[in-house]
Design an enzyme around this catalytic site. Structure first.
Site, mmCIF file in Angstrom:
data_model
loop_
_atom_site.group_PDB
_atom_site.id
_atom_site.type_symbol
_atom_site.label_atom_id
_atom_site.label_comp_id
_atom_site.label_asym_id
_atom_site.label_seq_id
_atom_site.Cartn_x
_atom_site.Cartn_y
_atom_site.Cartn_z
ATOM 1 N N ALA A 66 0.869 -1.181 0.000
ATOM 2 C CA ALA A 66 0.000 0.000 0.000
ATOM 3 C C ALA A 66 0.901 1.225 0.000
ATOM 4 O O ALA A 66 2.064 1.160 0.423
ATOM 5 C CB ALA A 66 -0.892 -0.021 1.230
ATOM 6 N N GLY A 111 0.542 -4.950 0.938
ATOM 7 C CA GLY A 111 -0.669 -5.002 0.116
ATOM 8 C C GLY A 111 -0.436 -5.693 -1.225
ATOM 9 O O GLY A 111 -1.372 -6.249 -1.808
ATOM 10 N N GLU A 114 -0.779 -9.273 -0.480
ATOM 11 C CA GLU A 114 -2.208 -9.539 -0.238
ATOM 12 C C GLU A 114 -2.996 -9.540 -1.543
ATOM 13 O O GLU A 114 -3.919 -10.338 -1.725
ATOM 14 C CB GLU A 114 -2.757 -8.485 0.733
ATOM 15 C CG GLU A 114 -2.169 -8.650 2.136
ATOM 16 C CD GLU A 114 -2.497 -7.476 3.045
ATOM 17 O OE1 GLU A 114 -2.090 -6.340 2.707
ATOM 18 O OE2 GLU A 114 -3.149 -7.686 4.074
ATOM 19 N N GLU A 134 4.615 -5.114 7.264
ATOM 20 C CA GLU A 134 3.876 -4.067 7.992
ATOM 21 C C GLU A 134 4.389 -3.836 9.404
ATOM 22 O O GLU A 134 4.388 -2.695 9.868
ATOM 23 C CB GLU A 134 2.375 -4.424 8.043
ATOM 24 C CG GLU A 134 1.638 -4.223 6.738
ATOM 25 C CD GLU A 134 1.710 -5.437 5.820
ATOM 26 O OE1 GLU A 134 2.479 -6.380 6.121
ATOM 27 O OE2 GLU A 134 1.001 -5.433 4.815
HETATM 28 N N1 COA Z 1 4.629 3.077 -0.586
HETATM 29 C C1 COA Z 1 5.053 4.236 -1.086
HETATM 30 N N2 COA Z 1 6.185 4.365 -1.797
HETATM 31 C C2 COA Z 1 6.930 3.267 -1.984
HETATM 32 C C3 COA Z 1 6.558 2.018 -1.458
HETATM 33 C C4 COA Z 1 5.346 1.936 -0.730
HETATM 34 N N3 COA Z 1 4.896 0.797 -0.227
HETATM 35 N N4 COA Z 1 7.500 1.118 -1.804
HETATM 36 C C5 COA Z 1 8.429 1.787 -2.506
HETATM 37 N N5 COA Z 1 8.086 3.078 -2.620
HETATM 38 C C6 COA Z 1 8.804 4.154 -3.313
HETATM 39 C C7 COA Z 1 10.015 4.605 -2.512
HETATM 40 O O1 COA Z 1 9.627 5.540 -1.516
HETATM 41 C C8 COA Z 1 10.846 5.217 -3.609
HETATM 42 O O2 COA Z 1 10.329 6.486 -3.916
HETATM 43 P P1 COA Z 1 11.341 7.740 -4.170
HETATM 44 O O3 COA Z 1 12.179 7.297 -5.353
HETATM 45 O O4 COA Z 1 10.414 8.869 -4.472
HETATM 46 O O5 COA Z 1 12.145 7.870 -2.901
HETATM 47 C C9 COA Z 1 10.583 4.316 -4.801
HETATM 48 O O6 COA Z 1 9.341 3.646 -4.536
HETATM 49 C C10 COA Z 1 11.642 3.265 -5.010
HETATM 50 O O7 COA Z 1 11.781 2.535 -3.790
HETATM 51 P P2 COA Z 1 13.199 2.354 -3.047
HETATM 52 O O8 COA Z 1 12.911 2.100 -1.606
HETATM 53 O O9 COA Z 1 14.114 3.457 -3.387
HETATM 54 O O10 COA Z 1 13.697 1.008 -3.779
HETATM 55 P P3 COA Z 1 14.707 -0.073 -3.180
HETATM 56 O O11 COA Z 1 15.030 -0.982 -4.308
HETATM 57 O O12 COA Z 1 15.822 0.576 -2.435
HETATM 58 O O13 COA Z 1 13.838 -0.880 -2.075
HETATM 59 C C11 COA Z 1 11.889 -2.035 -1.279
HETATM 60 C C12 COA Z 1 12.762 -1.677 -2.497
HETATM 61 C C13 COA Z 1 10.654 -2.747 -1.814
HETATM 62 C C14 COA Z 1 12.674 -2.994 -0.370
HETATM 63 C C15 COA Z 1 11.495 -0.768 -0.498
HETATM 64 O O14 COA Z 1 10.971 0.170 -1.418
HETATM 65 C C16 COA Z 1 10.484 -0.975 0.574
HETATM 66 O O15 COA Z 1 10.804 -1.474 1.632
HETATM 67 N N6 COA Z 1 9.193 -0.580 0.317
HETATM 68 C C17 COA Z 1 8.155 -0.617 1.278
HETATM 69 C C18 COA Z 1 7.652 -2.022 1.473
HETATM 70 C C19 COA Z 1 6.561 -2.027 2.518
HETATM 71 O O16 COA Z 1 6.762 -1.752 3.690
HETATM 72 N N7 COA Z 1 5.341 -2.385 2.088
HETATM 73 C C20 COA Z 1 4.208 -2.492 2.944
HETATM 74 C C21 COA Z 1 3.432 -1.242 2.971
HETATM 75 S S1 COA Z 1 1.989 -1.411 3.992
#
Ligand code: COA
Length: 257
Positions: A66, A111, A114, A134
């Site tokens: 999400a 999400g 999910e 989460e």
């Molecule tokens: N919501 C909002 N933005 C998200 C996102 C999310 N769930 N997942 C990734 N993004 C965004 C990042 O903020 C980043 O944006 P920016 O370039 O404007 O800073 C962009 O997507 C790229 O992500 P980044 O974190 O730089 O890539 P990465 O390869 O270093 O890491 C992940 C990849 C998936 C490990 C990491 O993005 C992450 O942990 N995301 C969140 C996962 C999460 O907690 N999901 C559950 C949400 S309820």
């Protein structure tokens, strides 16, 4: 119909829905989820569609969860409403009378995991990663993850997944029974199409009956309870700390308040 956050294409009776926010790793904002719901709903009565593939654009993510930036400042009421609306999207997919395959082409987190679990079948590319991170945000899954994950992989494995927030590989997801198959990324859509083609030559009536029966299990009140508990998170300091830490790219320190 044109959408803002998804792409849709129908070819040989298969509708492909592509989540299209690659710069945000296909993070699921509210409008995007509504668009998926609408596309699946439209497909139910569209004679040109017999099966559906749901995938993410780019080669890195199916959906990384999400949209944390969207919900970080939500209240308890808004959080509860977010979860409730998300559940309706997942239910629309799960209750589809036409088979829905998730083509998981990269991160399927939170999400995103999910969403893949709401689909009837999951095929993953070798680079796919699954997780419910989460708890790192001071939050719990809110789109059915606490319930469907247990159903797919059993309570003990699901608890490890949910409580550690660690991502698992496509191979491990296959070993656990979370995905049906793992294939090279370049073959992913072709494999999904091949599987769907085998299904859509069968009677649409029997396909719909089997899909319906596969959903006739007892969720108890788990879904309702998840929506309530998800909303409660939005009133805690740990949620504020967890989401702020993610958005500011730092480690979170939780206080249990
Ligand atoms: N919501 C909002 N933005 C998200 C996102 C999310 N769930 N997942 C990734 N993004 C965004 C990042 O903020 C980043 O944006 P920016 O370039 O404007 O800073 C962009 O997507 C790229 O992500 P980044 O974190 O730089 O890539 P990465 O390869 O270093 O890491 C992940 C990849 C998936 C490990 C990491 O993005 C992450 O942990 N995301 C969140 C996962 C999460 O907690 N999901 C559950 C949400 S309820």
């Amino acid at each position: 119909m044109t959408y803002q956050f998804i792409l849709t294409e129908v070819s040989e009776k298969i509708l492909t829905i592509t989540i299209d926010r690659p710069d945000k790793l296909n993070a699921l904002n509210r409008d995007l989820l509504q668009e998926i719901k609408q596309a699946v709903l439209n497909a139910q009565t569209d004679n040109a569609v017999a099966g559906i593939i749901l995938t993410g654009s780019g080669n890195k993510a199916f959906a990384a969860g999400a949209d944390i930036a969207e919900f970080a400042s939500y209240t308890v009421e808004e959080g509860t409403a977010l979860s409730g609306a998300g559940h309706l999207v997942m239910n629309e997919i799960e209750n589809s009378i036409k088979p829905v395959i998730a083509a998981v082409n990269g991160f399927a987190l939170g999400g995103g995991c999910e969403l893949a679990m709401a689909c009837h079948i999951r095929i993953a590319s070798t680079n796919a990663k699954f997780g419910q991170p989460e708890v790192k945000l001071g939050l719990i899954p809110g789109y059915g993850g606490t319930q469907r994950l247990t159903r797919y992989i059993g309570k003990a494995q699901a608890l490890e997944f949910l409580l550690t927030a660690e991502n698992i590989s496509a191979e491990k997801a296959y070993a656990l029974g979370l995905v049906n198959n793992v294939v090279p990324q370049e073959d992913l859509i072709a494999q999904c199409r091949g599987l769907l083609e085998k299904v859509i030559t069968k009677s649409p009536l029997t396909v719909a009956q089997i899909l319906k029966l596969s959903n006739d299990f007892d969720h108890g009140n788990g879904f309702e309870q998840e929506i309530k508990e998800f909303g409660i998170c939005f009133g805690t300091n740990d949620f504020k700390e967890g989401t702020d830490a993610f958005l500011n790219k730092r480690a979170a320190t939780f206080t249990g308040s």
